[in-house]
Design an enzyme around this catalytic site. Structure first.
Site, mmCIF file in Angstrom:
data_model
loop_
_atom_site.group_PDB
_atom_site.id
_atom_site.type_symbol
_atom_site.label_atom_id
_atom_site.label_comp_id
_atom_site.label_asym_id
_atom_site.label_seq_id
_atom_site.Cartn_x
_atom_site.Cartn_y
_atom_site.Cartn_z
ATOM 1 N N ARG A 271 0.822 -1.082 -0.069
ATOM 2 C CA ARG A 271 -0.059 0.191 -0.040
ATOM 3 C C ARG A 271 0.810 1.447 -0.137
ATOM 4 N NH1 ARG A 271 -4.860 2.498 -1.217
ATOM 5 N NH2 ARG A 271 -5.272 4.027 0.248
ATOM 6 N N GLU A 366 -15.064 -21.541 26.413
ATOM 7 C CA GLU A 366 -14.113 -22.326 27.170
ATOM 8 C C GLU A 366 -13.511 -21.656 28.430
ATOM 9 O OE1 GLU A 366 -13.015 -25.329 26.217
ATOM 10 O OE2 GLU A 366 -14.125 -25.613 24.188
#
Ligand code: FAD
Length: 388
Positions: A271, A366
């Site tokens: 970029r 979890e």
């Protein structure tokens, strides 16, 4: 791929092979359209048998078709799958660590022979029903009940936020056994086509969108005694499964963060702004340096867990520390990577924002980040701080 302190240089042949197989699978079969799945809120279920063929479900178990690979190899597999998408890794984690593992460890011979080979091949799908609408962080307060009835049990209750439940053939359901004193928690293998079982999909998720998540509603479901996991009773049943899955998450989160880093690095090199690549700006380099450092530290922790697990010295608290740290690292890192991609970074054409959204789930399931903090707090002080 980022491996700054050359941890992969010490891998054995089998470990390299598993890493490469999973990496290639993700590059060829996951990455090209995972953004579309995420956008559409669809799970790439066509990959389930393919992942079975490649041996991605519980290869660290022994027998019944599982090759008993090293814990490092298993960790690398989770890392590569989560570099693809947390939903994909969740599918494999649930199938392997939360369904095949309890059957392998606590099941009868008949249960093992019936379920482990088809689950391992991805011809059957499993899910793990612990969380309930009113009991998430404190699953021991579960309301789901099992009552003896003739030569079997009747199950009643509702599980929610269950990965894979809408596509599952079998559910590992944790319930309190009301036919004996103190109502111990027991595990049952419940085929999802039994009368009284419904598994509605949960819609409206803004995270883990390329994964199927649902409820398991149990309404007077009759199961034979042989459906009960015979060799475990109490919360150690579900908690020991979560320990296995959390180990995989500690590795998997590193994969998601690494993918964000690689995407940000290559974008920064390509970029151009103000007459050259944005990678030449110190601000961007600082972000990459920070990301690379945090990922490397998390990798070191994951590799250390594998060594401790291999020699039988891994404690659940070690896994709490690593799950907590590595997921937080990936959650923070994905945001920085997204920022480096500017406006393009908010689309599904690039992975960081998808990983960033996924990490909200991984941070929560979890054991939430908070709960792992309390587990560590208790381990470090001897004082339990979950209540009051
Ligand atoms: P709560 O427990 O209500 O927590 C809400 C907030 O309170 C959290 O920030 C929490 O950290 C905080 N909190 C709770 N207790 C304490 C305390 N003592 N001290 C301080 N803070 C506290 N479950 C399964 O059984 N099987 C699955 O396959 C599964 N897959 C999932 C997939 C997805 C996409 C999601 C989002 C969840 C999944 N879960 C699954 C459920 C997940 O494990 C729970 O969401 C998680 O345990 C948290 O429970 P809860 O959502 O009820 O939150």
């Amino acid at each position: 791929m980022l491996d700054y302190v050359q941890l992969e240089a010490d891998l054995g042949q089998e470990e390299r092979m598993i890493r490469d197989t999973a990496r290639e699978f993700v590059a060829e079969q996951v990455s090209p359209d995972i953004g579309e799945h995420f956008e559409n809120g669809t799970a790439p279920t066509h990959l389930i048998p393919e992942m079975g063929k490649l041996g991605f479900y519980a290869p660290n178990l022994e027998g019944y078709g599982s090759p008993n690979v090293s814990e490092t190899a298993y960790g690398l597999l989770m890392q590569e799958l989560e570099a693809g998408d947390s939903g994909l890794r969740s599918m494999a984690s649930v199938q392997g660590a939360l369904v095949m593992y309890p059957i392998h460890r606590y099941g009868s011979e008949q249960q093992k022979e019936r379920w482990l080979p088809p689950l391992g091949r991805g011809e059957a799908v499993g899910c793990f029903g612990l969380t309930e609408p009113e009991h998430g962080s404190n699953p021991s307060a579960m309301d789901t009940r099992a009552e003896q009835d003739g030569d079997g049990y009747v199950l009643n209750g509702t599980k929610t936020w269950i990965t894979n439940s809408p596509i599952a053939d079998v559910a590992v359901v944790w319930a309190r056994d009301h036919s004996v004193d103190e109502n111990p928690v027991r595990g049952f293998l419940v085929e999802t086509d039994r009368d009284g079982v419904t598994t509605n999909e949960i819609s409206g998720k803004l995270s883990l969108r390329a994964s199927s998540t649902g409820e398991i509603d149990l309404n007077d479901v009759h199961v034979p005694t042989e459906s009960r996991l015979p060799d475990v009773s109490g919360m150690k049943g579900p908690l020991s499964c979560l320990t296995q899955a959390r180990y995989g998450i500690a590795w998997g989160a590193v994969g998601a963060a690494r993918d964000c880093f690689e995407e940000a690095r290559s974008y920064a090199l390509e970029r151009e702004q103000f007459g050259g690549p944005i990678a030449r700006f110190q601000l961007q380099q600082s972000k990459l340096a920070e990301l690379a450092t945090e990922i490397t530290l998390a990798q070191l922790l994951a590799y250390r867990l594998a060594d401790l697990k291999e020699r039988g010295d891994l404690r659940p608290q070690h896994i709490s520390l690593a799950k907590r740290n590595n997921v937080r690292m990936a959650r923070d890192g994905s945001r920085v990577a997204r920022e480096m991609l500017g406006g393009n970074g908010i689309t599904t054409d690039y992975s960081p924002m998808r990983h960033m959204a996924n990490m909200e789930t991984v941070y929560t399931y979890e054991g939430t980040h908070d709960i792992h903090t309390l587990i560590l707090g208790e381990d470090l002080t001897g004082v339990q701080a979950y209540t009051t």
